[in-house]
Enzyme design. Structure first.
Site, PDB file in Angstrom:
ATOM      1  N   GLU A   4     -41.810 -11.995  -5.534  1.00 27.58           N
ATOM      2  CA  GLU A   4     -40.646 -11.139  -5.738  1.00 27.58           C
ATOM      3  C   GLU A   4     -40.605 -10.123  -4.610  1.00 27.58           C
ATOM      4  O   GLU A   4     -41.628  -9.502  -4.282  1.00 27.58           O
ATOM      5  CB  GLU A   4     -40.731 -10.422  -7.085  1.00 27.58           C
ATOM      6  CG  GLU A   4     -39.635  -9.380  -7.320  1.00 27.58           C
ATOM      7  CD  GLU A   4     -39.785  -8.671  -8.660  1.00 27.58           C
ATOM      8  OE1 GLU A   4     -40.315  -9.288  -9.608  1.00 27.58           O
ATOM      9  OE2 GLU A   4     -39.366  -7.493  -8.759  1.00 27.58           O
ATOM     10  N   GLU A  11     -34.555  -0.407  -5.077  1.00 24.85           N
ATOM     11  CA  GLU A  11     -34.563   0.046  -6.457  1.00 24.85           C
ATOM     12  C   GLU A  11     -34.415   1.560  -6.456  1.00 24.85           C
ATOM     13  O   GLU A  11     -34.914   2.250  -5.566  1.00 24.85           O
ATOM     14  CB  GLU A  11     -35.862  -0.323  -7.171  1.00 24.85           C
ATOM     15  CG  GLU A  11     -36.068  -1.792  -7.404  1.00 24.85           C
ATOM     16  CD  GLU A  11     -37.357  -2.054  -8.155  1.00 24.85           C
ATOM     17  OE1 GLU A  11     -37.319  -2.100  -9.398  1.00 24.85           O
ATOM     18  OE2 GLU A  11     -38.412  -2.185  -7.498  1.00 24.85           O
TER      19      GLU A  11
END
Length: 414
Positions: free
Chosen positions: A166, A171
């Protein structure tokens, strides 16, 4: 920051089809790096994916590029939203942006905790586009309020998290308006052990106030993060403490706005709804990491060679005396492929068994043509490019084989 977070299996509902599981994991362990000199940027070769979200207000995003995750399972993080495919939650605004809207709801959907309190959207390219290596970027205006969690990220194809990897490009959580995060997760460094870093707004202005460009440049054995062209993090296998680097396979993109969850916390009396993430564009390009065409030399100093200089699909790739011909001139355009005579180095029939023959074939983007190069190993899906029988004679064919460190698996790319 140290958070104990779990990741559970989930299914992507993409129309009538179901694809592998993938859940966003926060940068629970941000590892600071010593100050780094910015690396010279690689040249962009070609755009392989682009969406500028042009179209009338209220139009859904292009289904040839984007599909949806749907549901209110909590997504492994006890999130509160139900993801929908409704244009109430994701639609073009008529001004060249996609708008992902998180809304407070009074009913209509069931979540893991009961009647859903919020809806939002999560879009992904798992069924439409994936790529190994390149530049992945988006220009985004993020939302910002307590309990809201916008993200732009990538998952390795196959649904086997964290073993397929990932890469979190962006974010943010509402309580940190001037901070964004970039993180990687893999086997041994997932969940609370994710490896990443934070980037602070250089002028102290919240990121939600304006559009910013969030990007990673991803090449064999290195991933570099940027905000508005400023490099703030660079990761290589040396950062993993001996854990496996798994970023050598196709990844697809995801963008979403979550509500609640272990890391951002939950909406409270200060939370303002609805919240919107505006996406101006998403673009993926290949990068020039090859430095031009060159030889690949191996056992006894001989060259990797296309038999008979024959460009037909299925032609064997062999060992041969170096002679400077086009059959021995290989390029690595930055998309994970290795190319000669206009074709890609390919594992026959996409096999993974020891002894599967290596050939050239028309480039098609599948994993049988994705190679990584490190420590003089040329690797496809965990197997090494190998000279059959450790035989240095001319015309000895190549194959894939479990990596053993022998001279017949060591290659120098020039």
């Amino acid at each position: 920051m140290k958070l104990q977070r779990s990741r559970i299996a989930a299914l992507f509902a993409t129309g009538a089809a179901l694809v592998g599981a993938a859940l966003l994991q926060a940068p629970a362990q941000a590892l600071p790096q010593a100050p780094q000199a910015p690396q010279a940027e690689q040249a962009v070769l070609a755009t392989t994916f682009e969406d500028n979200f042009d179209g009338p207000a209220g139009q859904a995003p292009d289904s040839n590029k984007w599909r949806y995750d749907i549901g209110g399972s909590g997504w492994g993080n006890a999130e509160r939203q139900y993801y929908t495919n409704s244009t109430r939650n994701s639609a073009k605004d008529g001004a060249g942006n996609l708008v992902i809207t998180a809304r407070k709801e009074s009913g209509g959907f069931q979540c893991h905790y009961g009647t859903c309190e919020y809806t939002s959207a999560r879009l992904l390219t798992a069924q439409t586009f994936s790529q190994t290596y390149g530049r992945f970027e988006a220009r985004i205006k993020i939302p910002g309020t307590q309990g809201v969690w916008p993200a732009f990220w990538m998952m390795g194809q196959g649904g086997n998290w964290p073993n397929n990897g990932e890469i979190d490009i962006l974010e943010n959580i509402g309580r940190e308006p001037t901070t964004v995060h970039g993180t990687i997760h893999g086997p041994g460094y997932s969940g609370a052990e994710g490896i990443g870093a934070a980037y602070q707004s250089p002028n102290g202005v919240p990121f939600r106030n304006d559009f910013h460009t969030y990007r990673v440049d991803w090449s064999p054995n290195v991933i570099t993060w940027y905000v508005d062209g400023v490099q703030y993090q660079r990761r290589t296998p040396a950062d993993l403490g001996g854990d496996q680097w798994v970023f050598d396979r196709p990844h697809f993109m995801i963008m979403n706005v979550a509500v609640g969850g272990y890391w951002p916390g939950y909406p409270d009396g200060t939370t303002v709804m609805p919240q919107q993430m505006l996406v101006d564009y998403v673009r993926v390009s290949t990068l020039d990491s090859s430095g031009g065409n060159g030889q690949i030399t191996g056992l006894a100093g001989k060259c990797l060679d296309v038999a008979g200089a024959n460009s037909a699909d299925g032609t064997t790739v062999q060992l041969y005396d170096c002679n400077g011909t086009a059959a021995q001139s290989w390029s690595r355009p930055g998309d994970g492929t290795i190319r000669a005579l206009g074709k890609c180095l390919d594992v026959a029939n996409a096999g993974t068994a020891d002894g599967t023959r290596v050939q050239i074939a028309t480039c098609n983007g599948n994993t049988a043509q994705q190679w990584s190069y490190a420590n003089n190993d040329i690797v496809n899906r965990g197997k090494c490019l190998d000279v059959t029988g450790n035989n240095s004679a001319n015309a000895t064919p190549t194959q894939i084989w479990t990596c053993g460190g022998g001279a017949n698996q060591k290659w120098t790319i020039t």
